[in-house]
Structure formats: structure tokens, C-alpha cells
Design an enzyme around this catalytic site. Structure first.
Site, PDB file in Angstrom:
ATOM      1  N   ILE A   1       0.862  -1.180   0.000  1.00  9.15           N
ATOM      2  CA  ILE A   1       0.000   0.000   0.000  1.00  9.15           C
ATOM      3  C   ILE A   1       0.899   1.232   0.000  1.00  9.15           C
ATOM      4  O   ILE A   1       2.062   1.163   0.396  1.00  9.15           O
ATOM      5  CB  ILE A   1      -0.966   0.006   1.213  1.00  9.15           C
ATOM      6  CG1 ILE A   1      -0.212  -0.166   2.534  1.00  9.15           C
ATOM      7  CG2 ILE A   1      -2.016  -1.072   1.060  1.00  9.15           C
ATOM      8  CD1 ILE A   1      -1.114  -0.173   3.754  1.00  9.15           C
ATOM      9  N   ASP A   2       0.363   2.345  -0.448  1.00  6.65           N
ATOM     10  CA  ASP A   2       1.167   3.555  -0.604  1.00  6.65           C
ATOM     11  C   ASP A   2       1.711   4.060   0.730  1.00  6.65           C
ATOM     12  O   ASP A   2       1.174   3.753   1.795  1.00  6.65           O
ATOM     13  CB  ASP A   2       0.333   4.662  -1.262  1.00  6.65           C
ATOM     14  CG  ASP A   2      -0.148   4.273  -2.646  1.00  6.65           C
ATOM     15  OD1 ASP A   2       0.554   3.506  -3.325  1.00  6.65           O
ATOM     16  OD2 ASP A   2      -1.241   4.733  -3.043  1.00  6.65           O
ATOM     17  N   GLN A   3       2.743   4.866   0.640  1.00  7.80           N
ATOM     18  CA  GLN A   3       3.415   5.396   1.833  1.00  7.80           C
ATOM     19  C   GLN A   3       2.447   6.053   2.805  1.00  7.80           C
ATOM     20  O   GLN A   3       2.490   5.795   4.006  1.00  7.80           O
ATOM     21  CB  GLN A   3       4.488   6.406   1.422  1.00  7.80           C
ATOM     22  CG  GLN A   3       5.203   7.068   2.603  1.00  7.80           C
ATOM     23  CD  GLN A   3       6.256   8.055   2.159  1.00  7.80           C
ATOM     24  OE1 GLN A   3       6.536   8.211   0.964  1.00  7.80           O
ATOM     25  NE2 GLN A   3       6.876   8.730   3.114  1.00  7.80           N
TER      26      GLN A   3
ATOM     27  N   ARG B   1      -7.085   5.713  -5.478  1.00  8.26           N
ATOM     28  CA  ARG B   1      -6.911   7.168  -5.578  1.00  8.26           C
ATOM     29  C   ARG B   1      -7.218   7.659  -6.995  1.00  8.26           C
ATOM     30  O   ARG B   1      -7.879   8.698  -7.184  1.00  8.26           O
ATOM     31  CB  ARG B   1      -5.495   7.543  -5.162  1.00  8.26           C
ATOM     32  CG  ARG B   1      -5.177   7.149  -3.719  1.00  8.26           C
ATOM     33  CD  ARG B   1      -3.679   7.111  -3.445  1.00  8.26           C
ATOM     34  NE  ARG B   1      -3.086   8.431  -3.555  1.00  8.26           N
ATOM     35  CZ  ARG B   1      -1.756   8.632  -3.527  1.00  8.26           C
ATOM     36  NH1 ARG B   1      -0.931   7.602  -3.411  1.00  8.26           N
ATOM     37  NH2 ARG B   1      -1.283   9.861  -3.616  1.00  8.26           N
TER      38      ARG B   1
END
Length: 284
Positions: A120-122, A220
Site C-alpha cells: 500500500i502507498d506510503q 486514488r
């Protein structure tokens, strides 16, 4: 010359391509060209020989891990917002992988991504499954490919919805106008996101998203595409948004079949404090 290469190869920034040209790493019709202003003609064969990036190798670091579940084969962790999953350019250490290597010795052919089967993204928080054995690596990877696992997110997004639920099916690829972004493009990779509206506010909404595919920045990008960008998203959202440290997106529920027992396992974790605080403010 550099403009022509960028037009056909958007994976690299123009400054990097200009550097390769000046260093003699670009050929046109078997001749080395060192001038960025060289005029490339139609049907010219252009060969770019990029510099190989330095090898990345993670090492154990004593970084706290929020362990939700662990056994011989599998580790489930709650990744905090702000933590990068694996080493990359600009993030050589202090990643989740560094923490995993310290927590447990995992053998992997890929030295800087041991046990990582998805990410998953930062600035997205939440649950990740980690493979501790070759059996788990193969099984969890296959489940992702076959879409038999469960990945459910909650998000605070801009603008209330008129519908109660829906499915976004739109291909995703690198944004030709901005290489740092992904976008819905005609020749992108197939991507499907299901969503359900949990609550509408005056200017925002709380929704639940379930991934059918797992493209980079998928939720997103898809939510921006339908006019409901994730609140706090610095890459895809508006500047006027909820105060925070990144997008209000949380991987809340994770489910998969255990690699050894084939038993269905499902885990849920509450969003971080800042997420819950903003929700309380919206509700009041």
C-alpha cells in the site's frame, strides 16, 4: 532529441534522458549522439542505453511493528501512515521491509523485498499480509492473481454521493502528462474498484472500497476519475482539503486462505487516530 525520446518513453524524466545523451549513451543509426538538440528524423532507429540503477539491499532495522497476526507461514501487520513498504530511490531504509527483516528472518530471492506480496502507498495506512515461507509466497501471490482474497478500504473523499454504491471499471496506466501520476487511459491495464457509501457529509463522504485488481494508486486514481478524490491526497486531490499527513485512505479489512491449512482468515483494524478525529469533526 530529448523531447522525441520523452514522447515515446515516459518512464524517465527529461533531465535524466538529457544526461544520458550528453554521456554518449544514446545512438541514432548506430552513431553516438551527444547533443540534446540533434534533429531526429522519421524512421530513425534510436537506441538508449540507460545507466543501471544501483542494487538495493535491505538490512534489518529495529523499527516497531504493529503485528496483528503471526504464525510459521504468515505475518499480518498494520502499516502506519508515512511508512514506505520497501526500499526504493529516496527511501533506502526505515521501510517496512527493514522492520520485517529485524522481526523475523525471511529468506527470499529478492533481497530487498522479502515476503512482500502486495503493498500500500506510503501515506495509506492499514493491513498487509507478509509471506514468511516459500509456500506462503506462492499461495498468497496466486490468491492475488486469482482475485480470491479480500482487500477492503475506507476513505474520506470530497463531495457527497447521490448513489449508494457502484463499480468503477476503467484502465489505469502512467499519466502521459505527469510521470509521477497514474491515470485512467485508453491503453492502460484493466482495473476494477467496487465502492459503497457509508455516510454523506456536507462536502465530504465516508466510503468503503473493495479492490478486484491491484494497480498502482488504483483507488486514488479511480475516485479522482469519478469526481470524488480522496481527502488529503497531495497527488490527486485538491489543495483545499482536510488537514492531515496525506490521503485519508486506510486498508481496514484483509482476508485470505491460509497457505498451509486453506482456512479462511479475515482481519480488520480501525483507522489511525487522525482519520477518526477528522470523521468526528465532520459528524459534528
Amino acid at each position: 532529441m530529448d523531447k522525441a525520446i520523452v514522447k515515446h518513453e515516459s518512464n524517465y524524466p527529461r533531465a535524466q534522458i538529457q544526461k544520458w545523451i550528453k554521456n554518449g549513451q544514446v545512438k541514432v543509426a548506430d552513431a553516438i549522439v551527444t547533443k540534446t538538440g540533434f534533429n531526429v528524423k522519421v524512421n530513425d532507429l534510436v537506441i538508449v542505453q540507460p545507466t543501471a540503477p544501483p542494487a538495493l539491499k535491505a538490512y534489518p532495522q529495529d523499527i516497531p511493528l504493529d503485528v496483528v497476526y503471526e504464525d510459521h507461514d504468515v505475518l499480518v501487520v498494520n502499516k502506519p501512515q508515512g511508512m514506505v513498504v520497501h526500499p526504493a530511490a529516496g527511501h533506502p531504509d526505515q521501510t517496512l521491509v527493514n522492520a520485517i527483516l529485524y522481526h523475523t528472518q525471511i529468506q527470499s530471492n529478492n533481497e530487498y523485498r522479502p515476503g512482500i506480496v502486495h503493498r500500500i502507498d506510503q501515506d495509506t495506512s492499514g493491513l498487509l499480509m507478509i509471506a514468511k515461507t516459500a509456500l506462503a509466497q506462492e499461495s498468497l501471490g496466486r490468491q492475488l492473481k486469482d482475485k480470491t482474497n479480500l482487500r477492503r478500504y475506507v476513505a474520506i473523499v470530497h463531495q457527497p454521493f447521490t448513489e449508494k454504491s457502484g463499480t468503477i471499471e476503467a484502465p489505469i496506466g502512467r499519466n502521459p502528462q505527469n510521470r509521477k501520476q497514474q491515470a485512467v487511459i485508453e491503453n492502460g491495464r484493466a482495473a476494477v474498484t467496487h465502492f459503497k457509501v457509508l455516510h454523506n457529509f456536507a462536502d465530504y463522504a465516508l466510503i468503503e472500497c473493495q479492490l478486484e485488481t491491484g494497480r498502482t494508486h488504483q483507488i486514488r486514481v479511480h475516485l479522482k476519475y469519478i469526481g470524488h478524490p480522496v481527502a488529503g491526497d497531495p497527488l490527486y486531490g485538491p489543495r483545499k482539503t482536510l488537514a492531515g499527513k496525506g490521503q485519508f485512505l486506510h486498508a481496514q479489512t484483509l482476508g485470505f486462505y491460509h497457505p498451509r491449512t486453506n482456512k479462511w482468515m479475515e482481519f480488520s483494524i480501525d483507522p489511525p487516530a487522525i482519520f477518526q478525529q477528522r470523521l468526528q469533526e465532520l459528524q459534528s
